[in-house]
Write a protein that holds these residues in place. Structure first.
Motif, PDB file in Angstrom:
ATOM      1  N   LEU A  94      33.516  80.542  33.707  1.00  0.00           N
ATOM      2  CA  LEU A  94      33.959  80.791  32.138  1.00  0.00           C
ATOM      3  C   LEU A  94      33.563  80.305  31.817  1.00  0.00           C
ATOM      4  O   LEU A  94      35.229  79.799  30.323  1.00  0.00           O
ATOM      5  CB  LEU A  94      35.323  79.720  33.573  1.00  0.00           C
ATOM      6  CG  LEU A  94      36.192  79.168  34.676  1.00  0.00           C
ATOM      7  CD1 LEU A  94      36.259  78.069  35.100  1.00  0.00           C
ATOM      8  CD2 LEU A  94      37.382  80.172  34.275  1.00  0.00           C
ATOM      9  N   LEU A  95      33.089  79.748  31.313  1.00  0.00           N
ATOM     10  CA  LEU A  95      31.932  79.593  30.206  1.00  0.00           C
ATOM     11  C   LEU A  95      31.775  80.783  29.227  1.00  0.00           C
ATOM     12  O   LEU A  95      32.110  81.140  27.555  1.00  0.00           O
ATOM     13  CB  LEU A  95      31.517  78.712  30.042  1.00  0.00           C
ATOM     14  CG  LEU A  95      31.274  77.445  30.925  1.00  0.00           C
ATOM     15  CD1 LEU A  95      30.663  76.338  30.831  1.00  0.00           C
ATOM     16  CD2 LEU A  95      32.401  76.987  29.137  1.00  0.00           C
ATOM     17  N   GLU A  96      31.958  82.023  30.144  1.00  0.00           N
ATOM     18  CA  GLU A  96      31.350  83.138  29.743  1.00  0.00           C
ATOM     19  C   GLU A  96      31.592  83.959  29.078  1.00  0.00           C
ATOM     20  O   GLU A  96      32.250  84.902  29.853  1.00  0.00           O
ATOM     21  CB  GLU A  96      29.723  83.874  31.104  1.00  0.00           C
ATOM     22  CG  GLU A  96      28.758  85.173  30.087  1.00  0.00           C
ATOM     23  CD  GLU A  96      28.086  85.569  31.293  1.00  0.00           C
ATOM     24  OE1 GLU A  96      27.554  86.474  30.928  1.00  0.00           O
ATOM     25  OE2 GLU A  96      28.620  84.566  32.158  1.00  0.00           O
ATOM     26  N   LEU A  97      31.916  84.485  28.002  1.00  0.00           N
ATOM     27  CA  LEU A  97      32.664  85.238  27.079  1.00  0.00           C
ATOM     28  C   LEU A  97      32.253  86.444  27.310  1.00  0.00           C
ATOM     29  O   LEU A  97      31.132  87.341  27.183  1.00  0.00           O
ATOM     30  CB  LEU A  97      31.771  84.816  25.371  1.00  0.00           C
ATOM     31  CG  LEU A  97      32.625  83.633  25.268  1.00  0.00           C
ATOM     32  CD1 LEU A  97      33.224  83.263  23.622  1.00  0.00           C
ATOM     33  CD2 LEU A  97      33.818  82.591  25.393  1.00  0.00           C
ATOM     34  N   SER A  98      32.806  87.443  26.836  1.00  0.00           N
ATOM     35  CA  SER A  98      33.163  89.139  27.156  1.00  0.00           C
ATOM     36  C   SER A  98      33.401  89.426  25.858  1.00  0.00           C
ATOM     37  O   SER A  98      33.149  88.761  24.509  1.00  0.00           O
ATOM     38  CB  SER A  98      33.922  89.723  28.689  1.00  0.00           C
ATOM     39  OG  SER A  98      35.030  89.752  27.375  1.00  0.00           O
ATOM     40  N   ALA A  99      33.011  90.684  25.849  1.00  0.00           N
ATOM     41  CA  ALA A  99      32.626  91.136  24.256  1.00  0.00           C
ATOM     42  C   ALA A  99      34.283  91.675  23.918  1.00  0.00           C
ATOM     43  O   ALA A  99      34.089  91.288  22.246  1.00  0.00           O
ATOM     44  CB  ALA A  99      32.422  92.567  24.360  1.00  0.00           C
ATOM     45  N   GLY A 100      34.798  91.365  24.350  1.00  0.00           N
ATOM     46  CA  GLY A 100      36.826  91.410  23.695  1.00  0.00           C
ATOM     47  C   GLY A 100      37.114  89.647  23.452  1.00  0.00           C
ATOM     48  O   GLY A 100      37.629  89.420  22.874  1.00  0.00           O
ATOM     49  N   GLY A 101      35.814  88.953  23.737  1.00  0.00           N
ATOM     50  CA  GLY A 101      36.295  87.626  23.656  1.00  0.00           C
ATOM     51  C   GLY A 101      36.977  86.365  24.666  1.00  0.00           C
ATOM     52  O   GLY A 101      35.863  85.108  25.057  1.00  0.00           O
ATOM     53  N   LEU A 102      37.281  86.974  25.221  1.00  0.00           N
ATOM     54  CA  LEU A 102      37.407  86.379  26.774  1.00  0.00           C
ATOM     55  C   LEU A 102      36.660  86.650  27.704  1.00  0.00           C
ATOM     56  O   LEU A 102      35.943  86.818  27.695  1.00  0.00           O
ATOM     57  CB  LEU A 102      39.256  86.822  27.462  1.00  0.00           C
ATOM     58  CG  LEU A 102      40.452  86.235  26.482  1.00  0.00           C
ATOM     59  CD1 LEU A 102      41.606  86.558  26.946  1.00  0.00           C
ATOM     60  CD2 LEU A 102      40.764  85.292  26.736  1.00  0.00           C
ATOM     61  N   PRO A 103      36.552  84.758  28.272  1.00  0.00           N
ATOM     62  CA  PRO A 103      35.831  85.649  29.797  1.00  0.00           C
ATOM     63  C   PRO A 103      36.326  86.481  30.900  1.00  0.00           C
ATOM     64  O   PRO A 103      37.751  86.382  30.863  1.00  0.00           O
ATOM     65  CB  PRO A 103      35.672  83.994  30.653  1.00  0.00           C
ATOM     66  CG  PRO A 103      36.191  82.775  29.259  1.00  0.00           C
ATOM     67  CD  PRO A 103      36.938  83.593  28.497  1.00  0.00           C
ATOM     68  N   GLU A 104      35.301  86.895  31.322  1.00  0.00           N
ATOM     69  CA  GLU A 104      35.929  88.116  32.149  1.00  0.00           C
ATOM     70  C   GLU A 104      36.382  87.673  33.438  1.00  0.00           C
ATOM     71  O   GLU A 104      37.333  89.074  33.798  1.00  0.00           O
ATOM     72  CB  GLU A 104      34.793  88.848  32.332  1.00  0.00           C
ATOM     73  CG  GLU A 104      33.625  89.598  31.646  1.00  0.00           C
ATOM     74  CD  GLU A 104      32.648  90.936  32.346  1.00  0.00           C
ATOM     75  OE1 GLU A 104      32.353  90.664  33.414  1.00  0.00           O
ATOM     76  OE2 GLU A 104      32.260  91.496  31.364  1.00  0.00           O
ATOM     77  N   VAL A 105      36.605  86.481  33.377  1.00  0.00           N
ATOM     78  CA  VAL A 105      37.493  85.860  35.155  1.00  0.00           C
ATOM     79  C   VAL A 105      38.425  85.451  34.539  1.00  0.00           C
ATOM     80  O   VAL A 105      39.278  85.270  35.469  1.00  0.00           O
ATOM     81  CB  VAL A 105      36.752  85.085  35.283  1.00  0.00           C
ATOM     82  CG1 VAL A 105      35.183  85.268  36.089  1.00  0.00           C
ATOM     83  CG2 VAL A 105      35.921  83.446  34.420  1.00  0.00           C
ATOM     84  N   ILE A 106      39.264  85.676  33.402  1.00  0.00           N
ATOM     85  CA  ILE A 106      40.351  85.038  32.463  1.00  0.00           C
ATOM     86  C   ILE A 106      41.345  86.826  32.751  1.00  0.00           C
ATOM     87  O   ILE A 106      40.403  87.350  31.120  1.00  0.00           O
ATOM     88  CB  ILE A 106      40.407  84.562  31.770  1.00  0.00           C
ATOM     89  CG1 ILE A 106      40.002  83.030  31.945  1.00  0.00           C
ATOM     90  CG2 ILE A 106      41.490  83.265  31.142  1.00  0.00           C
ATOM     91  CD1 ILE A 106      39.513  82.023  31.238  1.00  0.00           C
ATOM     92  N   THR A 107      42.833  86.682  32.793  1.00  0.00           N
ATOM     93  CA  THR A 107      43.381  87.844  32.413  1.00  0.00           C
ATOM     94  C   THR A 107      44.576  87.182  31.956  1.00  0.00           C
ATOM     95  O   THR A 107      45.024  86.714  32.662  1.00  0.00           O
ATOM     96  CB  THR A 107      43.303  88.400  33.893  1.00  0.00           C
ATOM     97  OG1 THR A 107      42.409  88.846  34.612  1.00  0.00           O
ATOM     98  CG2 THR A 107      44.232  89.826  33.196  1.00  0.00           C
ATOM     99  N   VAL A 108      45.061  87.994  30.631  1.00  0.00           N
ATOM    100  CA  VAL A 108      45.758  87.407  29.937  1.00  0.00           C
ATOM    101  C   VAL A 108      46.483  88.749  30.035  1.00  0.00           C
ATOM    102  O   VAL A 108      46.505  89.610  29.960  1.00  0.00           O
ATOM    103  CB  VAL A 108      46.242  86.750  29.111  1.00  0.00           C
ATOM    104  CG1 VAL A 108      47.355  87.067  28.223  1.00  0.00           C
ATOM    105  CG2 VAL A 108      45.150  85.725  28.661  1.00  0.00           C
ATOM    106  N   ASP A 109      48.595  88.548  31.011  1.00  0.00           N
ATOM    107  CA  ASP A 109      49.003  90.156  30.856  1.00  0.00           C
ATOM    108  C   ASP A 109      50.228  89.267  31.100  1.00  0.00           C
ATOM    109  O   ASP A 109      50.971  88.889  32.126  1.00  0.00           O
ATOM    110  CB  ASP A 109      48.759  90.453  32.173  1.00  0.00           C
ATOM    111  CG  ASP A 109      49.211  91.736  32.496  1.00  0.00           C
ATOM    112  OD1 ASP A 109      50.454  92.455  31.782  1.00  0.00           O
ATOM    113  OD2 ASP A 109      49.852  92.027  33.848  1.00  0.00           O
ATOM    114  N   ALA A 110      51.042  88.824  29.582  1.00  0.00           N
ATOM    115  CA  ALA A 110      52.747  89.232  29.574  1.00  0.00           C
ATOM    116  C   ALA A 110      53.169  90.134  28.872  1.00  0.00           C
ATOM    117  O   ALA A 110      52.914  90.837  29.034  1.00  0.00           O
ATOM    118  CB  ALA A 110      52.733  87.693  28.626  1.00  0.00           C
ATOM    119  N   THR A 111      54.220  90.007  30.378  1.00  0.00           N
ATOM    120  CA  THR A 111      55.335  91.045  29.820  1.00  0.00           C
ATOM    121  C   THR A 111      55.905  90.671  28.308  1.00  0.00           C
ATOM    122  O   THR A 111      56.368  89.969  28.035  1.00  0.00           O
ATOM    123  CB  THR A 111      56.581  90.750  30.481  1.00  0.00           C
ATOM    124  OG1 THR A 111      56.865  89.508  30.211  1.00  0.00           O
ATOM    125  CG2 THR A 111      56.501  91.081  32.508  1.00  0.00           C
ATOM    126  N   ALA A 112      56.309  91.746  28.293  1.00  0.00           N
ATOM    127  CA  ALA A 112      57.182  91.989  26.048  1.00  0.00           C
ATOM    128  C   ALA A 112      57.967  91.302  26.493  1.00  0.00           C
ATOM    129  O   ALA A 112      58.571  90.146  25.596  1.00  0.00           O
ATOM    130  CB  ALA A 112      57.401  92.939  25.745  1.00  0.00           C
TER     131      ALA A 112
END
Length: 260
Positions: A4-22
């Motif tokens: 939860l603390l380790e950041l990916s190249a995109g910024g977010l930790p890889e274990v967190i996914t954000v997927d909101a509908t339009a």
């Protein structure tokens, strides 16, 4: 905790996914105000900046009149200010800072111009991607301590992934900010040496209120309705969008045998 603390190249930790509908993202205050800001900049070939880099009074007032923001009393703001500078309208200041950090807007001399990324994400069908961009930028790239001036620059943003996961498994009931703070943060011993309300105030201003800007949390005032809002306590709870849009790919080790 490491995941939860380790950041990916995109910024977010890889274990967190954000997927909101339009459709869901279009109801979010921060998304709406960002789109208003981008659209106004497109219509006027840029927003005017003053000598300090803040938006002009004309732009601030136009955005103030058009925006909606959770828990924000426009009438009270107008009763206390004859004119509206950017610093007087926190939602406009916060939106401008987040949009610039996300590179949706860029400064050129005394104008704030829309970038190519900003122009693309301002389209209604791209609202879900804009939501993800704002979520990542606000919690992992913007120092939210700027808005409260509590002399603890990093806490609790230095472990925001852990905080968000703890909030994701909390009870759906209304909860006071202090109770959420104790359950969802890693305590910093430096907080023991400041005023008693530092930690609760910082947690509210850097986590709970920003989550309401994204439509992920709801807030309400408790206490006598006759009292002014600043004397009443606030409670918070998850909004339905939190569990719909935010996913945590976390596996907990389950010990075997007796727990005690």
């Amino acid at each position: 905790m490491d995941a939860l603390l380790e950041l990916s190249a995109g910024g977010l930790p890889e274990v967190i996914t954000v997927d909101a509908t339009a459709d869901a993202a279009m109801t979010v205050s921060l998304v709406g105000t960002t789109r208003l800001m981008i659209q106004r900049a497109q219509a006027l070939a840029g927003l005017t900046l003053n000598a300090t880099g803040a938006l002009s009074r004309a732009d601030v007032r136009a955005l103030f009149d058009a925006m909606t923001w959770p828990g924000y009393d426009k009438a009270q703001v107008l009763s206390m200010n004859k004119v509206l500078n950017e610093i007087d309208v926190m939602p406009v200041e916060a939106t401008r800072l987040i949009a610039q950090t996300a590179k949706l807007l860029r400064k050129r001399q005394r104008r704030l111009l829309v970038t190519k990324a900003g122009a693309v994400l301002a389209h209604e069908e791209q609202a879900g991607d804009l939501f993800r961009c704002l979520f990542e930028t606000m919690f992992w790239r913007v120092n939210l301590g700027y808005f409260d001036r509590v002399p603890m620059e990093a806490w609790p943003q230095n472990h925001i992934g852990i905080v968000l996961w703890c909030l994701s498994v909390m009870s759906p009931e209304w909860v006071a900010r202090e109770d959420l703070m104790r359950s969802c943060t890693v305590w910093d011993p430096a907080l023991d040496h400041g005023p008693a309300d530092y930690a609760g105030f910082a947690f509210e201003s850097r986590v709970l209120r920003p989550l309401t800007w994204l439509g992920l949390f709801e807030t309400r005032l408790v206490g006598a309705e006759s009292d002014p809002s600043w004397r009443r306590d606030r409670q918070y709870r998850k909004a339905p969008l939190f569990d719909q849009a935010i996913r945590f790919r976390i596996k907990l080790a389950k010990p075997t045998g007796l727990s005690h």
